[in-house]
Scaffold this motif. Structure first.
Motif, PDB file in Angstrom:
ATOM      1  N   ILE A  18      38.132  45.023  40.809  1.00  0.00           N
ATOM      2  CA  ILE A  18      38.212  43.342  40.572  1.00  0.00           C
ATOM      3  C   ILE A  18      39.355  42.487  40.483  1.00  0.00           C
ATOM      4  O   ILE A  18      39.533  41.607  40.776  1.00  0.00           O
ATOM      5  N   THR A  19      40.457  43.516  39.966  1.00  0.00           N
ATOM      6  CA  THR A  19      41.767  42.827  39.983  1.00  0.00           C
ATOM      7  C   THR A  19      42.080  42.303  41.465  1.00  0.00           C
ATOM      8  O   THR A  19      42.620  41.482  41.858  1.00  0.00           O
ATOM      9  N   PHE A  20      41.869  43.568  42.509  1.00  0.00           N
ATOM     10  CA  PHE A  20      42.113  43.249  43.908  1.00  0.00           C
ATOM     11  C   PHE A  20      41.354  42.227  44.639  1.00  0.00           C
ATOM     12  O   PHE A  20      42.064  41.016  45.009  1.00  0.00           O
ATOM     13  N   PHE A  21      40.232  41.837  44.249  1.00  0.00           N
ATOM     14  CA  PHE A  21      39.265  40.907  44.851  1.00  0.00           C
ATOM     15  C   PHE A  21      39.852  39.526  44.305  1.00  0.00           C
ATOM     16  O   PHE A  21      40.019  38.425  44.587  1.00  0.00           O
ATOM     17  N   TYR A  22      40.281  39.451  42.800  1.00  0.00           N
ATOM     18  CA  TYR A  22      40.639  38.319  42.214  1.00  0.00           C
ATOM     19  C   TYR A  22      41.963  37.574  42.653  1.00  0.00           C
ATOM     20  O   TYR A  22      41.829  36.567  42.891  1.00  0.00           O
ATOM     21  N   ARG A  23      42.735  38.699  42.948  1.00  0.00           N
ATOM     22  CA  ARG A  23      44.090  38.191  43.535  1.00  0.00           C
ATOM     23  C   ARG A  23      44.380  37.910  44.978  1.00  0.00           C
ATOM     24  O   ARG A  23      44.711  37.114  45.407  1.00  0.00           O
ATOM     25  N   GLU A  24      43.459  38.926  45.551  1.00  0.00           N
ATOM     26  CA  GLU A  24      43.304  38.567  47.138  1.00  0.00           C
ATOM     27  C   GLU A  24      42.321  37.993  47.872  1.00  0.00           C
ATOM     28  O   GLU A  24      42.420  37.487  49.064  1.00  0.00           O
ATOM     29  N   MET A  25      41.188  38.125  47.152  1.00  0.00           N
ATOM     30  CA  MET A  25      40.007  37.409  47.689  1.00  0.00           C
ATOM     31  C   MET A  25      39.139  36.658  46.777  1.00  0.00           C
ATOM     32  O   MET A  25      37.996  36.958  46.596  1.00  0.00           O
ATOM     33  N   ARG A  26      39.833  36.063  46.164  1.00  0.00           N
ATOM     34  CA  ARG A  26      39.141  35.157  45.168  1.00  0.00           C
ATOM     35  C   ARG A  26      38.048  34.282  45.647  1.00  0.00           C
ATOM     36  O   ARG A  26      37.051  34.120  44.657  1.00  0.00           O
ATOM     37  N   GLY A  27      37.936  34.053  46.928  1.00  0.00           N
ATOM     38  CA  GLY A  27      36.811  33.299  47.198  1.00  0.00           C
ATOM     39  C   GLY A  27      35.700  33.717  47.384  1.00  0.00           C
ATOM     40  O   GLY A  27      34.390  33.438  47.467  1.00  0.00           O
ATOM     41  N   LEU A  28      35.636  35.278  47.309  1.00  0.00           N
ATOM     42  CA  LEU A  28      34.391  36.254  47.315  1.00  0.00           C
ATOM     43  C   LEU A  28      33.823  36.016  45.792  1.00  0.00           C
ATOM     44  O   LEU A  28      32.610  36.190  45.666  1.00  0.00           O
ATOM     45  N   ILE A  29      34.681  35.783  44.847  1.00  0.00           N
ATOM     46  CA  ILE A  29      34.041  35.572  43.630  1.00  0.00           C
ATOM     47  C   ILE A  29      33.620  34.346  43.383  1.00  0.00           C
ATOM     48  O   ILE A  29      32.522  34.076  42.706  1.00  0.00           O
ATOM     49  N   GLU A  30      34.028  33.232  43.717  1.00  0.00           N
ATOM     50  CA  GLU A  30      33.842  32.035  43.487  1.00  0.00           C
ATOM     51  C   GLU A  30      32.468  31.632  44.360  1.00  0.00           C
ATOM     52  O   GLU A  30      31.830  30.767  44.084  1.00  0.00           O
ATOM     53  N   SER A  31      32.440  32.122  45.593  1.00  0.00           N
ATOM     54  CA  SER A  31      31.198  32.061  46.275  1.00  0.00           C
ATOM     55  C   SER A  31      30.044  32.913  45.918  1.00  0.00           C
ATOM     56  O   SER A  31      29.023  32.891  46.351  1.00  0.00           O
ATOM     57  N   GLY A  32      30.149  33.764  44.886  1.00  0.00           N
ATOM     58  CA  GLY A  32      29.155  34.621  44.400  1.00  0.00           C
ATOM     59  C   GLY A  32      28.686  35.724  45.299  1.00  0.00           C
ATOM     60  O   GLY A  32      27.650  36.161  44.969  1.00  0.00           O
ATOM     61  N   HIS A  33      29.554  36.229  45.718  1.00  0.00           N
ATOM     62  CA  HIS A  33      29.273  37.650  46.866  1.00  0.00           C
ATOM     63  C   HIS A  33      29.613  38.726  46.235  1.00  0.00           C
ATOM     64  O   HIS A  33      29.256  39.935  46.670  1.00  0.00           O
ATOM     65  N   LEU A  34      30.335  38.703  44.966  1.00  0.00           N
ATOM     66  CA  LEU A  34      30.891  40.025  44.460  1.00  0.00           C
ATOM     67  C   LEU A  34      29.946  40.559  43.190  1.00  0.00           C
ATOM     68  O   LEU A  34      29.581  39.577  42.182  1.00  0.00           O
ATOM     69  N   TYR A  35      29.588  41.668  43.258  1.00  0.00           N
ATOM     70  CA  TYR A  35      28.506  42.243  42.108  1.00  0.00           C
ATOM     71  C   TYR A  35      29.120  43.685  41.652  1.00  0.00           C
ATOM     72  O   TYR A  35      29.851  44.549  42.328  1.00  0.00           O
ATOM     73  N   LEU A  36      28.722  44.001  40.446  1.00  0.00           N
ATOM     74  CA  LEU A  36      28.722  45.357  39.721  1.00  0.00           C
ATOM     75  C   LEU A  36      27.289  46.060  39.698  1.00  0.00           C
ATOM     76  O   LEU A  36      26.435  45.575  39.125  1.00  0.00           O
ATOM     77  N   ALA A  37      27.322  47.259  40.240  1.00  0.00           N
ATOM     78  CA  ALA A  37      26.060  47.916  40.099  1.00  0.00           C
ATOM     79  C   ALA A  37      25.887  48.525  38.660  1.00  0.00           C
ATOM     80  O   ALA A  37      27.226  48.633  38.021  1.00  0.00           O
ATOM     81  N   VAL A  38      24.820  49.122  38.129  1.00  0.00           N
ATOM     82  CA  VAL A  38      24.801  49.569  36.809  1.00  0.00           C
ATOM     83  C   VAL A  38      24.063  50.736  36.795  1.00  0.00           C
ATOM     84  O   VAL A  38      22.611  50.869  36.623  1.00  0.00           O
ATOM     85  N   PRO A  39      24.720  51.816  37.243  1.00  0.00           N
ATOM     86  CA  PRO A  39      24.248  53.055  37.249  1.00  0.00           C
ATOM     87  C   PRO A  39      23.794  53.707  35.973  1.00  0.00           C
ATOM     88  O   PRO A  39      24.610  53.269  34.760  1.00  0.00           O
ATOM     89  N   PRO A  40      23.072  54.601  35.657  1.00  0.00           N
ATOM     90  CA  PRO A  40      22.595  55.131  34.319  1.00  0.00           C
ATOM     91  C   PRO A  40      23.724  56.074  33.844  1.00  0.00           C
ATOM     92  O   PRO A  40      24.090  56.990  34.670  1.00  0.00           O
ATOM     93  N   LEU A  41      23.865  56.259  32.813  1.00  0.00           N
ATOM     94  CA  LEU A  41      24.705  57.386  32.011  1.00  0.00           C
ATOM     95  C   LEU A  41      23.748  58.578  31.228  1.00  0.00           C
ATOM     96  O   LEU A  41      24.181  59.858  31.366  1.00  0.00           O
ATOM     97  N   TYR A  42      22.562  58.301  30.938  1.00  0.00           N
ATOM     98  CA  TYR A  42      21.729  59.421  30.644  1.00  0.00           C
ATOM     99  C   TYR A  42      20.443  59.479  31.422  1.00  0.00           C
ATOM    100  O   TYR A  42      19.765  58.403  31.940  1.00  0.00           O
ATOM    101  N   ARG A  43      19.947  60.631  31.318  1.00  0.00           N
ATOM    102  CA  ARG A  43      18.541  60.795  31.815  1.00  0.00           C
ATOM    103  C   ARG A  43      17.810  61.444  30.751  1.00  0.00           C
ATOM    104  O   ARG A  43      18.038  62.454  30.233  1.00  0.00           O
ATOM    105  N   ILE A  44      16.633  60.853  30.105  1.00  0.00           N
ATOM    106  CA  ILE A  44      15.810  61.220  29.074  1.00  0.00           C
ATOM    107  C   ILE A  44      14.591  61.739  29.623  1.00  0.00           C
ATOM    108  O   ILE A  44      14.007  60.833  30.302  1.00  0.00           O
TER     109      ILE A  44
END
Length: 286
Positions: free
Chosen positions: A157-183
């Motif tokens: 995210i630091t890289f994208f913020y510093r070098e490709m800020r337009g990627l964040i501003e245009s709404g193209h950057l996401y974080l996946a939410v993988p699980p930590l536990y299997r029940i």
């Protein structure tokens, strides 16, 4: 109507020529826009010379495509098997990338991981960034659901913020939410994002009789491709967090990035001291 229009065109050659020029211009404009949307992924992949790392998608259109940036070849192998080959690309990055907040431009230019990432996205960096050249509709950071994964995500995210800020501003950057536990209990299986979610599921979803089996994933590479797909990559089931930059918080964000990721260690130490009283043993992942 056709006969009357033909007679009008014949009797008014000047207006007819202007009308024909207008129609041709519109047709050429449509063809140009269609060509811009199509991505020649085969030539781009050959140019990148990453046949063993970048597993590209087959769609020629940018709309609906996404690239998953994953940590390690092991996780990359599972992600490649779990993906939808038509619209999902996978780029494994081995190890932690360079912290661009305290690195020189020479170090950035020499870093192979950053070079691979920049070439895969195709939109340039810094003053040469062009969001219209981005080869994918979504850029998804997919790291392990632990401290190391959070660290790698923060570096990206630091890289994208510093070098490709337009990627964040245009709404193209996401974080996946993988699980930590299997029940699991009997034939029932659910996944938990974190400890709080695990306890919540145990209290609300597993109230019957029988042994409850709780397993913790060491990383994405440990998950079966089927598990990774149904929990993290399938658009119908997954959760994605969009990285956003609010206008009224730009100064605060800039200061925080510099404080936490910059080259002044004392600034980070002060940040930790100021917030140490809010940390509890349950919050520490040791």
């Amino acid at each position: 109507m056709r006969d009357a229009f033909d007679h009008w065109l014949t009797g008014n050659p000047a207006q007819a020529n202007r009308l024909m020029d207008w129609v041709v211009d519109r047709a050429e404009e449509r063809l140009r826009r269609r060509k811009e949307k199509e991505i020649n992924r085969q030539s781009a992949t050959r140019k990148l010379r990453l046949p063993g790392k970048l597993a590209d998608c087959s769609s020629r259109l940018k709309e609906g495509t996404e690239i998953f940036i994953v940590e390690g070849d092991s996780a990359g192998g599972s992600a490649k098997q779990a993906r939808d080959r038509a619209t999902q690309a996978v780029l494994p990055l081995r190890g932690k990338i360079l912290n661009v907040a305290n690195a020189s431009s020479a170090k950035m230019a020499e870093n192979q991981l950053l070079s691979d990432l920049i070439q895969a996205l195709g939109c340039g960096t810094g003053t040469r960034f062009r969001v219209q050249d981005l080869r994918y509709d979504r850029v998804v950071i997919m790291t392990d659901a632990d401290v190391d994964g959070a660290h790698i995500a923060s570096l990206l995210i630091t890289f994208f913020y510093r070098e490709m800020r337009g990627l964040i501003e245009s709404g193209h950057l996401y974080l996946a939410v993988p699980p930590l536990y299997r029940i699991s209990q009997g034939g029932k299986t659910l996944y938990a994002r974190d400890d709080f979610h695990k306890e919540q599921l145990l209290e609300t979803e597993f109230t019957g009789k029988g042994k409850i089996d709780v397993g913790r994933f060491k990383g994405l590479g440990e998950m079966l491709p089927k598990q990774l797909k149904e929990t993290t990559m399938d658009p119908k089931r997954r959760t994605l967090l969009r990285v956003q930059l609010d206008d009224d918080e730009r100064i605060i964000v800039s200061q925080t990035v510099e404080r936490l990721m910059g080259n002044k260690a004392e600034a980070r130490f002060q940040f930790i001291q100021e917030r140490a009283e809010f940390a509890t043993a349950e919050d520490l992942d040791i």
